[in-house]
Design an enzyme around this catalytic site. Structure first.
Site, PDB file in Angstrom:
ATOM      1  N   GLU A   1       0.953  -1.258   0.033  1.00  0.00           N
ATOM      2  CA  GLU A   1       0.008  -0.056   0.023  1.00  0.00           C
ATOM      3  C   GLU A   1       0.775   1.028  -0.190  1.00  0.00           C
ATOM      4  O   GLU A   1       1.935   1.178   0.587  1.00  0.00           O
ATOM      5  CB  GLU A   1      -0.943  -0.146   1.255  1.00  0.00           C
ATOM      6  CG  GLU A   1      -1.870  -1.236   1.379  1.00  0.00           C
ATOM      7  CD  GLU A   1      -3.002  -0.946   0.470  1.00  0.00           C
ATOM      8  OE1 GLU A   1      -3.001  -0.175  -0.244  1.00  0.00           O
ATOM      9  OE2 GLU A   1      -3.741  -2.098   0.270  1.00  0.00           O
TER      10      GLU A   1
ATOM     11  N   ASP B   1       6.622   6.790   0.725  1.00  0.00           N
ATOM     12  CA  ASP B   1       8.052   6.075   0.622  1.00  0.00           C
ATOM     13  C   ASP B   1       8.521   5.407   2.161  1.00  0.00           C
ATOM     14  O   ASP B   1       9.781   5.576   2.231  1.00  0.00           O
ATOM     15  CB  ASP B   1       8.987   7.009   0.196  1.00  0.00           C
ATOM     16  CG  ASP B   1       8.773   7.586  -1.097  1.00  0.00           C
ATOM     17  OD1 ASP B   1       8.258   6.861  -1.927  1.00  0.00           O
ATOM     18  OD2 ASP B   1       9.111   8.823  -1.492  1.00  0.00           O
ATOM     19  N   ARG B   2       7.580   5.279   2.853  1.00  0.00           N
ATOM     20  CA  ARG B   2       7.787   4.848   4.327  1.00  0.00           C
ATOM     21  C   ARG B   2       8.550   5.762   5.072  1.00  0.00           C
ATOM     22  O   ARG B   2       9.226   5.321   6.126  1.00  0.00           O
ATOM     23  CB  ARG B   2       8.445   3.516   4.265  1.00  0.00           C
ATOM     24  CG  ARG B   2       7.969   2.392   3.526  1.00  0.00           C
ATOM     25  CD  ARG B   2       6.526   1.798   4.308  1.00  0.00           C
ATOM     26  NE  ARG B   2       6.136   0.707   3.703  1.00  0.00           N
ATOM     27  CZ  ARG B   2       4.959   0.604   2.814  1.00  0.00           C
ATOM     28  NH1 ARG B   2       4.329   1.562   2.518  1.00  0.00           N
ATOM     29  NH2 ARG B   2       4.737  -0.555   2.351  1.00  0.00           N
ATOM     30  N   LEU B   3       8.670   7.021   4.735  1.00  0.00           N
ATOM     31  CA  LEU B   3       9.368   8.065   5.361  1.00  0.00           C
ATOM     32  C   LEU B   3       8.072   8.534   6.440  1.00  0.00           C
ATOM     33  O   LEU B   3       8.023   9.760   6.499  1.00  0.00           O
ATOM     34  CB  LEU B   3       9.905   9.281   4.565  1.00  0.00           C
ATOM     35  CG  LEU B   3      11.173  10.046   5.109  1.00  0.00           C
ATOM     36  CD1 LEU B   3      12.336   8.982   5.475  1.00  0.00           C
ATOM     37  CD2 LEU B   3      11.504  10.945   3.983  1.00  0.00           C
TER      38      LEU B   3
END
Ligand SMILES: Cc1cc2nc3c(=O)[nH]c(=O)nc-3n(C[C@H](O)[C@H](O)[C@H](O)COP(=O)(O)O)c2cc1C
Length: 212
Positions: free
Chosen positions: A8, A189-191
């Site tokens: 996701e 971006d999972r940041l």
């Protein structure tokens, strides 16, 4: 589809220090309202982690039934494995995840029983069937069959008839008083944003940003 094919993308707005309430309980209530407004099913469902005296961990879901200045309230059977853990070791953690909102809250602290009066107030607000099943169940003990469980329920129904169903002596609430509460917001971006409140000796809260 296998679960590792699911990826996701988190596109929600971020969480910044300036958005946060100085009080983590108020912040939690805001996120709980957001989850409820977004139509999340059982937004107060939380995973409760406990550990025995020997450090054996155990986790299970509970429903948060109160969020108060002093902490997070849930109800259970005082003879259950979780209650045994809490009697031996009152340190515990809760995780609430509203995955649809890419949000998680991690809470840790220590747990105490709430007063009998407060437990009775909540118990009285429950539907009769739930009150009876609290009486009927020896939570987490092995039972021979579904039928045996239903017979226990029938015996309890016969015992109380149409009268009052009082608070069982072996059932009630706990309050987890937080020492730390972390709010996690998924970002592209999972940041991700992670802001953690830590309770200081004087009772006020320090907020720190954690790396994702
Ligand atoms: C969504 C959800 C909510 C639950 N809420 C509670 C609860 O509020 N209290 C409770 O005792 N068990 C609740 N349960 C059941 C517990 O997860 C668990 O099976 C039970 O309490 C026995 O745990 P123990 O053997 O670790 O004591 C819930 C389960 C689910 C899936």
């Amino acid at each position: 589809m296998s679960i590792d094919e699911i990826r996701e993308r988190y596109s929600r707005a971020g969480l910044s220090e300036t958005d946060l309430s100085p009080d983590p309980i108020l912040q939690f209530e805001q996120w709980l309202r957001d989850a409820s407004d977004a139509g999340v099913f059982e937004p107060g469902a939380a995973c409760l982690a406990t550990a025995s005296r020997q450090g054996e961990p155990s986790a299970r879901m509970v429903l948060l039934k109160g969020v108060e200045e002093r902490g997070f309230i849930f109800f259970t059977n005082y003879g259950s494995p979780k209650a045994r853990d809490l009697a031996e070791n009152p340190r515990a953690a809760l995780v609430v995840a509203w995955v649809e909102l890419a949000r998680q809250v991690r809470i840790s602290g220590s747990v105490e029983r709430i007063s009998r009066e407060a437990s009775a107030r909540y118990f009285e607000s429950r539907p009769a069937g739930s009150r009876l099943s609290a009486w009927a169940s020896h939570q987490s003990e092995v039972i021979d069959s579904r039928r045996a469980l239903e017979e226990q329920m029938q015996r309890v129904q016969a015992r109380f008839g149409d009268g009052d169903i009082p608070l069982p002596p072996f059932w009630g609430g706990y309050c987890l008083s937080p020492m730390q509460i972390e709010f996690w917001q998924g970002r592209p971006d999972r940041l991700n944003d992670r802001l953690r409140y830590r309770r200081q000796a004087e009772g006020h809260w320090v907020v720190e940003r954690l790396e994702p």
